[in-house]
Design a protein around this motif. Sequence first.
Motif, PDB file in Angstrom:
ATOM      1  N   TYR A 269      58.566  16.747  23.787  1.00 20.46           N
ATOM      2  CA  TYR A 269      59.244  17.771  24.592  1.00 20.46           C
ATOM      3  C   TYR A 269      60.478  17.215  25.287  1.00 20.46           C
ATOM      4  N   ARG A 270      61.060  16.156  24.749  1.00 21.88           N
ATOM      5  CA  ARG A 270      62.228  15.584  25.418  1.00 21.88           C
ATOM      6  C   ARG A 270      63.400  16.536  25.286  1.00 21.88           C
ATOM      7  N   LYS A 271      64.392  16.313  26.196  1.00 23.59           N
ATOM      8  CA  LYS A 271      65.559  17.208  26.277  1.00 23.59           C
ATOM      9  C   LYS A 271      66.279  17.269  24.934  1.00 23.59           C
ATOM     10  N   GLY A 272      66.639  18.474  24.549  1.00 26.71           N
ATOM     11  CA  GLY A 272      67.392  18.636  23.307  1.00 26.71           C
ATOM     12  C   GLY A 272      66.518  18.820  22.092  1.00 26.71           C
ATOM     13  N   ARG A 273      65.225  18.622  22.291  1.00 26.84           N
ATOM     14  CA  ARG A 273      64.313  18.750  21.161  1.00 26.84           C
ATOM     15  C   ARG A 273      63.847  20.196  21.070  1.00 26.84           C
ATOM     16  N   ARG A 274      63.942  20.778  19.912  1.00 27.65           N
ATOM     17  CA  ARG A 274      63.558  22.185  19.789  1.00 27.65           C
ATOM     18  C   ARG A 274      62.064  22.274  19.486  1.00 27.65           C
ATOM     19  N   ALA A 275      61.265  22.341  20.576  1.00 29.41           N
ATOM     20  CA  ALA A 275      59.809  22.439  20.393  1.00 29.41           C
ATOM     21  C   ALA A 275      59.349  23.766  20.966  1.00 29.41           C
ATOM     22  N   ASP A 276      58.173  24.173  20.587  1.00 33.64           N
ATOM     23  CA  ASP A 276      57.607  25.425  21.097  1.00 33.64           C
ATOM     24  C   ASP A 276      57.124  25.216  22.526  1.00 33.64           C
ATOM     25  N   ARG A 277      57.824  25.812  23.524  1.00 31.35           N
ATOM     26  CA  ARG A 277      57.467  25.603  24.928  1.00 31.35           C
ATOM     27  C   ARG A 277      56.786  26.821  25.536  1.00 31.35           C
ATOM     28  N   SER A 278      56.383  27.791  24.736  1.00 31.70           N
ATOM     29  CA  SER A 278      55.704  28.983  25.279  1.00 31.70           C
ATOM     30  C   SER A 278      54.289  28.595  25.709  1.00 31.70           C
ATOM     31  N   PRO A 279      53.763  29.230  26.820  1.00 28.42           N
ATOM     32  CA  PRO A 279      52.428  28.881  27.292  1.00 28.42           C
ATOM     33  C   PRO A 279      51.366  29.176  26.239  1.00 28.42           C
ATOM     34  N   PRO A 280      50.334  28.348  26.139  1.00 27.68           N
ATOM     35  CA  PRO A 280      49.300  28.590  25.132  1.00 27.68           C
ATOM     36  C   PRO A 280      48.534  29.877  25.453  1.00 27.68           C
ATOM     37  N   GLU A 281      48.049  30.543  24.414  1.00 27.89           N
ATOM     38  CA  GLU A 281      47.400  31.839  24.630  1.00 27.89           C
ATOM     39  C   GLU A 281      45.953  31.680  25.081  1.00 27.89           C
ATOM     40  N   ASP A 282      45.245  30.764  24.495  1.00 30.54           N
ATOM     41  CA  ASP A 282      43.835  30.652  24.863  1.00 30.54           C
ATOM     42  C   ASP A 282      43.576  29.317  25.556  1.00 30.54           C
ATOM     43  N   ARG A 283      42.732  29.372  26.594  1.00 36.69           N
ATOM     44  CA  ARG A 283      42.338  28.149  27.293  1.00 36.69           C
ATOM     45  C   ARG A 283      40.909  27.815  26.907  1.00 36.69           C
ATOM     46  N   ASN A 284      40.645  26.549  26.723  1.00 41.10           N
ATOM     47  CA  ASN A 284      39.286  26.134  26.391  1.00 41.10           C
ATOM     48  C   ASN A 284      38.615  25.576  27.659  1.00 41.10           C
TER      49      ASN A 284
END
Length: 313
Positions: free
Chosen positions: A47-62
């Motif tokens: 998740y470093r700056k400039g990296r295009r990663a999926d940053r949306s909150p996860p839908e399910d919690r375990n």
Amino acid sequence: MSGLPLWPDQASAYAREVDWLIGSFGVLVTLLAAPVFVLMLLFMLRYRKGRRADRSPPEDRNVWLETSWSVIPFLLVLCFFFWATRMFLIERNPPADAMTIAVVAKQWMWKYQHPEGAREINDLHVPAGTPVRLTMTSQDVIHSLYVPALRIKQDVLPRQYTQLWFNADRPGVYPIRCAEYCGTDHSEMIGRLIVQRPQDYARWLAASDTDAGLAEQGKRLFVRYGCSGCHGPSSPVHAPKLDGLYGSVVGLEGGRVTRADAQYIHDSIVLPNKDVTAGYAPIMPPYGNLIGEDEVVPLVAYIKSLGPRREGP
Ligand code: CUA
């Protein structure tokens, strides 16, 4: 572990168990901490700056997963709490049949008195495979007796008894250190614990220059310092009799009661007017400035040898 250089020898089963406790706790803490740091590194990269990663909150919690990573480490660490508590209780409670050696610390040496009367300075001889209790006090400031090879250490205090016990099972010579800064030559206050096979210890004891046991030495001091003049059986002075005193319950001035243990007898010699026995005048001179702690030890042993009070005629 004793093969490691810089690691002290293990001279008792207790010492070996301490090493197991610390070693396995170290392994557990490493296993618990390592995933945290590995994941931190992974997330830093991912998740470093400039990296295009999926940053949306996860839908399910375990919930089970999140609970388990708190509860499982907690239970594992709790096992160590019980293990360490058990060892602490063992170290605090010497077995009843332990042989007692008196230790008097002073700037800057260790003095030892064996029950058979042998005395030594700095070097302490003990038999292997025998539980040994050290009853310790200081002539001046606070010291601390530390035997790394036994993994035991205890402060040695003026005017108070503290104790340590051990059962060294490996004959050898191990360092004794003072672990409390006690003045200029603190670092010189060193001795050796000499653990001998029982037959060698018996030979050493027989060769040591003593003509009387500790209680017998105390009896002589009792006469020399004039204690018998007041506390003797036919003395005209109204002073408490000492036959059968040890271990009995004593009534004090002011209505309090106490048990006549080693600490009480020690205090009654050193500071007799602190707690006067009910019905007696505070006329005994304090001996704290007249005699050393290493003379109080045989006196206490002598009074102890007069035995517990017997009921009836
Ligand atoms: Cu005694 Cu430091």
